[in-house]
Design an enzyme around this catalytic site. Structure first.
Site, short mmCIF file in Angstrom:
data_model
loop_
_atom_site.label_atom_id
_atom_site.label_comp_id
_atom_site.label_asym_id
_atom_site.label_seq_id
_atom_site.Cartn_x
_atom_site.Cartn_y
_atom_site.Cartn_z
N HIS A 187 -42.19 -52.87 46.74
CA HIS A 187 -43.25 -53.02 47.75
C HIS A 187 -44.52 -53.62 47.12
CE1 HIS A 187 -40.75 -51.10 50.65
NE2 HIS A 187 -40.76 -49.94 50.02
N ASP A 208 -34.18 -52.51 52.36
CA ASP A 208 -34.77 -51.18 52.39
C ASP A 208 -34.14 -50.29 53.46
OD1 ASP A 208 -36.43 -48.99 52.11
OD2 ASP A 208 -38.30 -50.11 52.21
#
Length: 459
Positions: free
Chosen positions: A281, A332
């Site tokens: 991220h 994800d």
């Protein structure tokens, strides 16, 4: 695991960042590229298996939580009650409800469905950030690797390449001494992670599609001493290391309050971060932090669809690209399962934020934004996995996808614009076939998936 040596001919193939035409492709017995030759002769073409469409390298999905496929589409209704918020933290509570229901058998079925979908979407290796370790009641499984091996079996059933990342998770926050009740299945120690790594390595020895690394859930979820201990083990063994970091503003604020440093700042100051590290991220960064990541040779894993779905924010792609930073892409929570859509969302988020077009092309150099994004994402795949997954080149693993030339978004498109149409024209172009290590992979639905979903959520 040896495969049959083969030769293919492709009308065009994505080689070293550009289209090559009339390409002869050789795969050796080990599943690696042995020959990549453009402008093949008629005799060479006649002796090879003809592929109908353009050939692209498979991409690495550098961040996956397979069990979260079970909640795709099930978290999109607003919270109820006075003062109820809808943000990452409320989503996390809903995600935990799935984590605390899934059995090993259901996990295998869900992962098998997911991996088939990821293969259909052009991914040929997935990095499984796996923190679901314990039995339903939170006690250790008789076999510490039981849930990890369910994921291995799912990868073997579909032909998906798998980098399993057993994940260290020890506490619920910076000031906590342990985990919450709803996090009991995540409990682990550096020693328990080592045992899982060694068990999976023993089970998959000789399989070129499957390898192992380690993951640290986040700075808030582990003590500094445990983080450093696991990182030192990974360094000795040459394993890739992944960590969630700087995803949410609250996480940054909590880290500042507890350590007086931002998450990436703290990591760079206290740990020997190097090219084996993958920072997942990194949504909220400073220019100095990005420069520090690049200077250490580490990589960032960007997950555009999930970061949008959870309201995380937008990664500073132009700032990192200006530093020639390495990055990969992941799906994800699996609200989308195609790399073309992840890359499209990454570019569009930049356009919306900066009010410009072709941001990737402007900041990375190639004429085409699609080419810039694909090359960068492919380049980060080796960092994420520790494997030779650098595209269609001699010595790299022979992972490739064949585009269906009859896909509506490709009809009538000039050959040198096919990649642009794949990434930026809907409906998404289909892949006619997908190969991992030279072997065809399976992209059909798993028959156990619907049964697992019904068991979890009802008919």
């Amino acid at each position: 695991m040896n495969s049959e040596a083969k030769k293919y001919w492709a009308p065009q193939a994505w080689v070293q960042g550009a289209w090559a035409y009339d390409v002869l492709l050789g795969v050796d017995h080990g599943g690696n590229w042995s020959q990549v030759q453009a402008h093949a002769s008629a005799d060479q073409k006649a002796a090879a298996v003809a592929l109908k469409g353009a050939v692209l390298p498979g991409l690495v999905n550098a961040h996956s939580h397979a069990f979260q496929r079970a909640i795709a589409g099930l978290t999109e209704r607003r919270s109820s009650g006075a003062g109820a918020a809808d943000d990452f933290w409320s989503w996390r509570d809903r995600m935990y409800s799935a984590a605390n229901r899934i059995t090993p058998e259901q996990l295998e079925a869900i992962a098998s469905q997911l991996y088939a979908e990821l293969l259909a979407g052009g991914y040929t290796q997935v990095c499984e950030f796996h923190y679901l370790h314990n039995a339903l009641d939170g006690t250790p499984c008789a076999d510490p690797a039981e849930l990890s091996l369910a994921l291995v079996r799912a990868a073997q059933r579909t032909g998906m390449g798998l980098t399993l990342l057993p994940t260290l998770y020890m506490r619920s926050g910076f000031t906590a001494t342990g985990l919450r009740e709803d996090q009991r299945r995540f409990a682990s120690t550096p020693d328990s992670i080592l045992r899982v790594v060694e068990a999976v390595q023993a089970q998959t020895q000789g399989n070129p599609r499957i390898n192992v690394g380690v993951a640290i859930h986040s700075l808030r979820a582990v003590s500094p001493a445990a983080l450093i201990e696991l990182a030192a083990y990974a360094q000795r063994r040459g394993l890739p290391v992944h960590i969630h970091i700087a995803e949410q503003t609250q996480e940054v604020d909590d880290c500042l309050a507890h350590t007086r440093q931002r998450p990436i700042e703290w990591l760079l100051n206290h740990v020997e971060v190097d090219a084996r590290w993958n920072l997942v991220h990194a949504t909220h960064t400073t220019p100095a932090e990005l420069a520090g990541v690049q200077a250490r040779g580490a990589s960032i894993v960007i997950c555009p669809a999930t970061e949008a779905n959870l309201g995380d924010g937008v990664f500073d792609l132009p700032g990192y690209a200006a530093l020639q930073g390495v990055w990969s892409v992941g799906s994800d929570s699996h609200v989308t399962r195609r790399w073309s859509e992840e890359l499209r969302l990454l570019e569009y988020s930049q356009r919306l934020t900066l009010r410009k077009r072709n941001v990737a092309a402007q900041t990375m150099g190639p004429l085409s934004s699609a080419a810039a994004l694909v090359q960068a994402a492919m380049g980060g795949g080796t960092h994420a996995t520790g494997l030779a997954l650098g595209g269609i080149a001699v010595g790299q693993r022979a992972d490739f996808c064949v585009l269906d030339p009859q896909s509506p978004s490709l009809l009538g498109v000039p050959a040198d614009h096919v990649l642009d149409a794949l990434v930026f024209s809907s409906p998404d172009a289909r892949f006619e076939s997908v190969h991992v290590a030279g072997q065809p992979a399976h992209t059909h639905n798993d028959p156990g998936f619907v049964r697992a979903m019904h068991a979890l959520w009802g008919a």
